[in-house]
Design an enzyme around this catalytic site. Structure first.
Site, PDB file in Angstrom:
ATOM      1  N   ASP A  32      38.226  36.998  29.980  1.00  0.00           N
ATOM      2  CA  ASP A  32      37.040  37.872  30.012  1.00  0.00           C
ATOM      3  C   ASP A  32      36.297  37.768  28.677  1.00  0.00           C
ATOM      4  O   ASP A  32      36.909  37.770  27.605  1.00  0.00           O
ATOM      5  CB  ASP A  32      37.499  39.312  30.261  1.00  0.00           C
ATOM      6  CG  ASP A  32      36.355  40.207  30.703  1.00  0.00           C
ATOM      7  OD1 ASP A  32      36.425  40.752  31.804  1.00  0.00           O
ATOM      8  OD2 ASP A  32      35.392  40.369  29.925  1.00  0.00           O
ATOM      9  N   ASN A  88      37.513  45.901  40.857  1.00  0.00           N
ATOM     10  CA  ASN A  88      36.508  46.908  41.177  1.00  0.00           C
ATOM     11  C   ASN A  88      35.617  46.423  42.313  1.00  0.00           C
ATOM     12  O   ASN A  88      35.206  45.259  42.315  1.00  0.00           O
ATOM     13  CB  ASN A  88      35.649  47.181  39.933  1.00  0.00           C
ATOM     14  CG  ASN A  88      36.481  47.626  38.747  1.00  0.00           C
ATOM     15  OD1 ASN A  88      37.440  48.368  38.905  1.00  0.00           O
ATOM     16  ND2 ASN A  88      36.136  47.164  37.555  1.00  0.00           N
ATOM     17  N   GLN A  95      32.166  47.993  39.402  1.00  0.00           N
ATOM     18  CA  GLN A  95      31.899  46.551  39.495  1.00  0.00           C
ATOM     19  C   GLN A  95      30.542  46.237  38.868  1.00  0.00           C
ATOM     20  O   GLN A  95      29.547  46.906  39.160  1.00  0.00           O
ATOM     21  CB  GLN A  95      31.917  46.095  40.965  1.00  0.00           C
ATOM     22  CG  GLN A  95      31.813  44.584  41.115  1.00  0.00           C
ATOM     23  CD  GLN A  95      31.924  44.109  42.571  1.00  0.00           C
ATOM     24  OE1 GLN A  95      31.911  44.924  43.501  1.00  0.00           O
ATOM     25  NE2 GLN A  95      32.048  42.799  42.753  1.00  0.00           N
ATOM     26  N   HIS A 101      36.584  39.529  41.667  1.00  0.00           N
ATOM     27  CA  HIS A 101      37.456  39.069  40.580  1.00  0.00           C
ATOM     28  C   HIS A 101      38.539  40.094  40.354  1.00  0.00           C
ATOM     29  O   HIS A 101      38.322  41.291  40.553  1.00  0.00           O
ATOM     30  CB  HIS A 101      36.672  38.816  39.292  1.00  0.00           C
ATOM     31  CG  HIS A 101      35.808  39.964  38.893  1.00  0.00           C
ATOM     32  ND1 HIS A 101      34.595  40.211  39.494  1.00  0.00           N
ATOM     33  CD2 HIS A 101      35.986  40.936  37.979  1.00  0.00           C
ATOM     34  CE1 HIS A 101      34.058  41.291  38.949  1.00  0.00           C
ATOM     35  NE2 HIS A 101      34.886  41.756  38.039  1.00  0.00           N
ATOM     36  N   HIS A 103      41.093  41.702  37.551  1.00  0.00           N
ATOM     37  CA  HIS A 103      41.352  41.825  36.120  1.00  0.00           C
ATOM     38  C   HIS A 103      42.860  41.855  35.861  1.00  0.00           C
ATOM     39  O   HIS A 103      43.603  42.529  36.575  1.00  0.00           O
ATOM     40  CB  HIS A 103      40.801  43.153  35.580  1.00  0.00           C
ATOM     41  CG  HIS A 103      39.324  43.279  35.613  1.00  0.00           C
ATOM     42  ND1 HIS A 103      38.542  42.994  34.523  1.00  0.00           N
ATOM     43  CD2 HIS A 103      38.468  43.686  36.586  1.00  0.00           C
ATOM     44  CE1 HIS A 103      37.261  43.233  34.817  1.00  0.00           C
ATOM     45  NE2 HIS A 103      37.194  43.651  36.061  1.00  0.00           N
TER      46      HIS A 103
HETATM   47  P1  5GP Z   1      33.650  44.249  36.635  1.00  0.00           P
HETATM   48  O1  5GP Z   1      33.033  45.352  35.818  1.00  0.00           O
HETATM   49  O2  5GP Z   1      32.636  43.656  37.597  1.00  0.00           O
HETATM   50  O3  5GP Z   1      34.924  44.623  37.312  1.00  0.00           O
HETATM   51  O4  5GP Z   1      34.064  43.149  35.590  1.00  0.00           O
HETATM   52  C1  5GP Z   1      33.207  42.143  35.153  1.00  0.00           C
HETATM   53  C2  5GP Z   1      33.851  41.521  33.959  1.00  0.00           C
HETATM   54  O5  5GP Z   1      33.291  40.251  33.740  1.00  0.00           O
HETATM   55  C3  5GP Z   1      33.639  42.316  32.662  1.00  0.00           C
HETATM   56  O6  5GP Z   1      34.906  42.661  32.115  1.00  0.00           O
HETATM   57  C4  5GP Z   1      32.837  41.366  31.781  1.00  0.00           C
HETATM   58  O7  5GP Z   1      33.221  41.445  30.435  1.00  0.00           O
HETATM   59  C5  5GP Z   1      33.163  40.019  32.371  1.00  0.00           C
HETATM   60  N1  5GP Z   1      32.105  39.022  32.256  1.00  0.00           N
HETATM   61  C6  5GP Z   1      30.791  39.199  32.537  1.00  0.00           C
HETATM   62  N2  5GP Z   1      30.118  38.040  32.359  1.00  0.00           N
HETATM   63  C7  5GP Z   1      31.030  37.115  31.977  1.00  0.00           C
HETATM   64  C8  5GP Z   1      30.938  35.726  31.645  1.00  0.00           C
HETATM   65  O8  5GP Z   1      29.874  35.115  31.667  1.00  0.00           O
HETATM   66  N3  5GP Z   1      32.095  35.095  31.298  1.00  0.00           N
HETATM   67  C9  5GP Z   1      33.293  35.762  31.265  1.00  0.00           C
HETATM   68  N4  5GP Z   1      34.365  35.031  30.923  1.00  0.00           N
HETATM   69  N5  5GP Z   1      33.413  37.065  31.554  1.00  0.00           N
HETATM   70  C10 5GP Z   1      32.296  37.735  31.902  1.00  0.00           C
END
Ligand code: 5GP
Ligand code: ZN
Length: 139
Positions: A32, A88, A95, A101, A103
């Site tokens: 991440d 999420n 999300q 995805h 975590h």
């Molecule tokens: P969500 O909030 O959708 O469950 O998690 C999205 C996650 O993706 C966040 O923890 C954020 O830091 C990560 N993220 C967003 N954009 C990128 C990216 O371009 N590359 C990587 N490696 N992680 C990302």
């Protein structure tokens, strides 16, 4: 199916390079870029699913096998005190990237990561009623 302008489709399929912890035919696991802790990893299916609601059973079954494998490796690498595996679905659940995805978050005693809720109270009748209501919608 891939989705145009989806950042995680591009990362999972190598259109945007990102160092992989693990990769197979169906998944890429990356770190991440806004980690909750060092080693915070994301399991990305190579196919596009907005979230768990649209994911097929075969992929859903495989995703936790990959997550468990990577969690064991992260645990061994960092000697963390615990690990959260979570994902999420939809904005209300936190999300922010709308490609499924999972975590994998290393945890340490007294860290500042916040994954929690205030426990509610329910009666036995409410539990039974709720279970029955959900059961009717299983497919
Ligand atoms: P969500 O909030 O959708 O469950 O998690 C999205 C996650 O993706 C966040 O923890 C954020 O830091 C990560 N993220 C967003 N954009 C990128 C990216 O371009 N590359 C990587 N490696 N992680 C990302
Ligand atoms: Zn996607």
């Amino acid at each position: 199916m891939k989705k145009d302008d989806c950042i995680f489709c591009k990362i999972a399929n190598g259109v945007i390079p990102s160092p992989a912890i693990y990769e197979d035919e169906d998944f890429k696991v990356i770190l991440d870029r806004g980690p909750a802790a060092k080693g915070h990893a994301l399991v990305l299916p190579k196919e596009h699913f907005d979230n768990v609601f649209s994911m097929d059973d075969a992929t859903a079954g495989k995703v936790f096998v990959v997550a468990a494998k990577v969690a064991r490796a992260i645990n061994k690498t960092f000697g963390c005190d615990g690990i959260n595996i979570l994902q999420n679905n939809n904005e209300a659940a936190g999300q922010t990237v709308f490609h499924f995805h999972m975590h994998i978050i290393p945890r340490y005693k007294n860290d500042t990561v916040n994954v929690g809720w205030i426990p509610g109270e329910v009666t036995d009748e409410q539990v039974a009623e709720c279970a029955e209501a959900i059961r009717k919608n299983l497919n």
